[in-house]
Design a protein around this motif. Structure first.
Motif, short mmCIF file in Angstrom:
data_model
loop_
_atom_site.label_atom_id
_atom_site.label_comp_id
_atom_site.label_asym_id
_atom_site.label_seq_id
_atom_site.Cartn_x
_atom_site.Cartn_y
_atom_site.Cartn_z
N CYS A 114 42.21 30.24 31.99
CA CYS A 114 43.60 30.71 31.84
C CYS A 114 44.15 31.31 33.15
O CYS A 114 43.46 32.06 33.84
CB CYS A 114 43.66 31.75 30.73
SG CYS A 114 45.30 32.45 30.50
N SER A 124 47.58 32.49 32.95
CA SER A 124 48.91 32.77 32.40
C SER A 124 49.48 34.14 32.75
O SER A 124 50.64 34.41 32.46
CB SER A 124 48.89 32.61 30.88
OG SER A 124 48.59 31.27 30.56
N CYS A 125 48.64 35.03 33.28
CA CYS A 125 49.19 36.29 33.80
C CYS A 125 48.48 36.57 35.12
O CYS A 125 47.45 35.96 35.42
CB CYS A 125 49.05 37.43 32.79
SG CYS A 125 47.48 38.31 32.87
N LEU A 178 46.43 38.60 36.18
CA LEU A 178 45.05 39.11 36.21
C LEU A 178 44.01 38.06 36.57
O LEU A 178 42.92 38.39 37.02
CB LEU A 178 44.70 39.76 34.86
CG LEU A 178 45.47 41.04 34.53
CD1 LEU A 178 45.04 41.59 33.17
CD2 LEU A 178 45.26 42.09 35.59
N TRP A 179 44.32 36.80 36.40
CA TRP A 179 43.33 35.77 36.69
C TRP A 179 42.97 35.74 38.18
O TRP A 179 41.85 35.37 38.55
CB TRP A 179 43.83 34.39 36.25
CG TRP A 179 44.84 33.77 37.18
CD1 TRP A 179 46.18 33.96 37.15
CD2 TRP A 179 44.57 32.90 38.28
NE1 TRP A 179 46.79 33.27 38.16
CE2 TRP A 179 45.81 32.60 38.87
CE3 TRP A 179 43.42 32.34 38.83
CZ2 TRP A 179 45.93 31.78 39.99
CZ3 TRP A 179 43.55 31.51 39.93
CH2 TRP A 179 44.78 31.25 40.51
N LYS A 227 41.57 39.66 28.79
CA LYS A 227 40.26 39.04 29.02
C LYS A 227 39.84 39.02 30.49
O LYS A 227 38.74 38.58 30.81
CB LYS A 227 40.26 37.59 28.50
CG LYS A 227 40.93 37.37 27.16
CD LYS A 227 40.31 38.17 26.04
CE LYS A 227 40.89 37.73 24.69
NZ LYS A 227 40.56 38.69 23.63
N CYS A 228 40.73 39.46 31.38
CA CYS A 228 40.41 39.46 32.81
C CYS A 228 40.54 40.88 33.35
O CYS A 228 41.41 41.63 32.93
CB CYS A 228 41.34 38.53 33.58
SG CYS A 228 41.30 36.85 32.96
N CYS A 287 48.37 38.10 26.87
CA CYS A 287 46.99 37.79 26.46
C CYS A 287 46.84 37.84 24.94
O CYS A 287 46.11 37.04 24.36
CB CYS A 287 46.03 38.76 27.16
SG CYS A 287 44.41 38.02 27.42
N TRP A 339 45.75 34.49 23.20
CA TRP A 339 44.32 34.44 22.87
C TRP A 339 43.89 35.36 21.74
O TRP A 339 43.19 34.93 20.84
CB TRP A 339 43.49 34.73 24.13
CG TRP A 339 43.86 33.84 25.28
CD1 TRP A 339 44.33 34.24 26.49
CD2 TRP A 339 43.83 32.41 25.31
NE1 TRP A 339 44.59 33.15 27.28
CE2 TRP A 339 44.29 32.01 26.57
CE3 TRP A 339 43.47 31.43 24.39
CZ2 TRP A 339 44.40 30.67 26.95
CZ3 TRP A 339 43.58 30.09 24.75
CH2 TRP A 339 44.03 29.73 26.02
#
Ligand code: SF4
Length: 184
Positions: free
Chosen positions: A14, A16-17, A19-20, A84-85, A101, A105
Motif C-alpha cells: 500500500c 495510499s498515505c 506513511l509508506w 499499518k506503517c 488506513c 484496511w
C-alpha cells in the motif's frame, strides 16, 4: 474474494498515505482469523517495522504481561494497529492517516474476522474506530457503535511508562476477562 492473507499482501504494497515512504515493513496484523476478540493498537514501532509483526517490541512485552494476567493467549486473538506503517520517530498518526488506513484496511479486516468484541488500545484506535477522544472517561467500559461491541483501555506504551496507568490497565484487563468469559 479477499481473505486476511490476501489483504495482508495488499497492505504490504500500500502507498495510499505518506506513511509508506519511511516504512521498512508494513504490519498488517497477526493472530487467529477465527477469533472472537480483536485488539487494535496505534501504529508499528521500530521493532514492529523491522519484523513486520504487531506488538513485538517493548510495548508488546507489556501487552503480553496484561494478557497473561487474565489468562488470554495471543494465539487466540487477532492483533493489529489503526495504521499499518510506522510514523517517523513514533509520532502520533494524523487524522487523515487514521481515516485512510481504516477505510482501506482496518474496516475490511473487521469485516472478514467479524469479532464479537474489539479491544481498543489507546487514543489513536479510539479516534479511528469510534471518533471519540475521552479515553480517561471511556476506559474499562463496553461501548456500542456501528453495530459492534468495543472495550476501551489504554495503549500498552502508556501503561509501560506510567505506573498509575499500569494499575488502571490491570483493572481494565480484569474487567475485560469477565466480558470475554461471556463470549465462550
Ligand atoms: S499506513 Fe495504511 S494507508 Fe498508509 S501506506 Fe500504510 S497501509 Fe497504506
Amino acid at each position: 474474494m479477499s481473505t486476511l492473507f490476501s489483504l495482508a499482501e495488499e497492505i504490504r504494497r500500500c502507498t495510499s498515505c505518506p506513511l509508506w515512504k519511511k516504512r521498512t515493513l508494513a504490519v498488517p496484523g497477526d493472530g487467529n482469523s477465527k477469533t472472537k476478540i480483536m485488539f487494535v493498537g496505534e501504529a508499528p514501532g521500530v521493532e514492529e517495522d523491522r519484523q513486520g509483526l504487531p506488538f513485538v517490541g517493548k510495548s508488546g512485552k507489556f501487552l503480553n504481561e496484561m494478557l497473561n494476567l487474565v489468562d488470554l493467549n495471543r494465539k487466540d486473538l487477532f492483533i493489529t494497529g489503526a495504521v499499518k506503517c510506522r510514523p517517523e520517530n513514533n509520532r502520533v498518526p494524523s487524522a487523515k492517516e487514521l481515516q485512510t488506513c481504516k477505510e482501506l484496511w482496518l474496516d475490511k479486516q473487521i469485516g472478514l474476522i467479524k469479532p464479537e468484541l474489539i479491544v481498543i488500545l489507546g487514543n489513536s484506535a479510539l479516534k479511528s474506530l469510534l471518533k471519540k477522544t475521552k479515553l480517561s472517561e471511556l476506559h474499562g467500559k463496553i461501548i456500542m457503535g456501528n453495530n459492534q461491541k468495543y472495550f476501551v483501555t489504554y495503549h500498552p506504551a502508556a501503561g509501560m511508562r506510567f505506573p498509575k496507568i499500569k494499575e488502571e490497565m490491570k483493572k481494565d484487563f480484569l474487567k475485560l476477562k469477565s466480558f470475554v468469559n461471556l463470549l465462550y
